[in-house]
Design a protein around this motif. Structure first.
Motif, PDB file in Angstrom:
ATOM      1  N   GLU A 186       0.823  -1.207   0.000  1.00 42.53           N
ATOM      2  CA  GLU A 186       0.000   0.000   0.000  1.00 42.53           C
ATOM      3  C   GLU A 186       0.860   1.261   0.000  1.00 42.53           C
ATOM      4  OE1 GLU A 186      -3.595   2.119   2.613  1.00 42.53           O
ATOM      5  OE2 GLU A 186      -2.915   0.085   3.082  1.00 42.53           O
ATOM      6  N   LYS A 190       0.990   4.049  -2.933  1.00 41.47           N
ATOM      7  CA  LYS A 190       0.703   5.449  -2.608  1.00 41.47           C
ATOM      8  C   LYS A 190       1.829   6.367  -3.059  1.00 41.47           C
ATOM      9  CE  LYS A 190      -0.452   8.497   1.275  1.00 41.47           C
ATOM     10  NZ  LYS A 190      -0.675   8.576   2.747  1.00 41.47           N
ATOM     11  N   GLU A 194       1.475   9.287  -5.819  1.00 40.25           N
ATOM     12  CA  GLU A 194       1.765  10.679  -5.463  1.00 40.25           C
ATOM     13  C   GLU A 194       2.731  11.325  -6.454  1.00 40.25           C
ATOM     14  OE1 GLU A 194       3.307  10.430  -1.542  1.00 40.25           O
ATOM     15  OE2 GLU A 194       1.333  10.429  -0.563  1.00 40.25           O
TER      16      GLU A 194
END
Length: 219
Positions: A186, A190, A194
């Motif tokens: 995860e 992420k 980003e």
């Protein structure tokens, strides 16, 4: 769990070794395989200093009966010493459907329980424009990933195609393939999102598939 008796068995080795692995796999009952070519990345500071951090790799893909997984992991690890550093990595993942082999068409039913998968890893794939693969590896490494393999490819998505003199140009792509720990998946996803905003048209695609078993991940 995935109630299926077929898996995709993936082996990543140095250039020139995949055919040898396939030969041994056939001796163990595998019917055939497909070899892809890619570039491996190594996080070693010394290799970066010597500019040897990019290495030619071969990726062997084989469709196998799930009952063969344990023996393939054990025997290929024994023969090719995947339990030693930098000798290679192999992992197997469940298939949800298969058609076009000597096997009959198989469609797998998905059950709720996923606890039986005995691997702490997942296989993460990121498809981006050519030249951006190394950046993806850097982003993933900063979030905990330990190395990756970059595979050249071509894309034909609705947002990517361009034309020149009425001829469609299929842009070059790179597929970044990584084995990541489940607890870090995860955070890695992420971080990549980003940095490149995966929701933007043509930015890239990231997907993760479960891993039944993994061999060769020597610390």
């Amino acid at each position: 769990m995935l109630n299926c008796n077929c898996s995709i068995f993936t082996v990543i080795v140095d250039h020139g070794k995949a055919s040898k692995v396939l030969k041994e796999a056939k001796n163990l009952g595998v019917r055939g395989g497909t070899i892809l070519y890619g570039i491996g990345t190594n996080p070693s500071p010394l290799l970066h200093l010597l500019e040897l951090y990019e290495m030619k790799k071969e990726i062997l893909l084989m469709i196998v009966d799930s009952s063969m997984e344990d023996r393939l992991h054990q025997e290929l690890t024994r023969i090719f010493h995947f339990d030693k550093r930098n000798r290679g990595v192999c992992f197997s993942s469940p298939l949800s459907a298969i058609k076009g082999t000597h096997m009959k068409t198989k469609v797998c039913e998905v059950e709720e329980n996923t606890d039986s998968m005995n691997s702490n890893y997942e296989a993460m794939f990121v498809i981006v424009e050519r030249g951006y693969g190394e950046e993806i590896v850097e982003f993933a490494s900063s979030a905990g990933a330990k190395g990756a393999t970059i595979i050249p490819a071509r894309g034909s998505g609705v947002h990517e195609n361009e034309t020149l003199f009425h001829l469609t140009i299929e842009p070059e792509k790179e597929i970044v393939m990584m084995l990541v720990k489940k607890e870090e998946s995860e955070a890695i996803t992420k971080k990549i999102d980003e940095e490149i905003n995966l929701d933007a048209p043509g930015a890239g695609i990231l997907f993760v598939i479960p891993v039944n078993q993994a061999s060769g991940l020597v610390k």
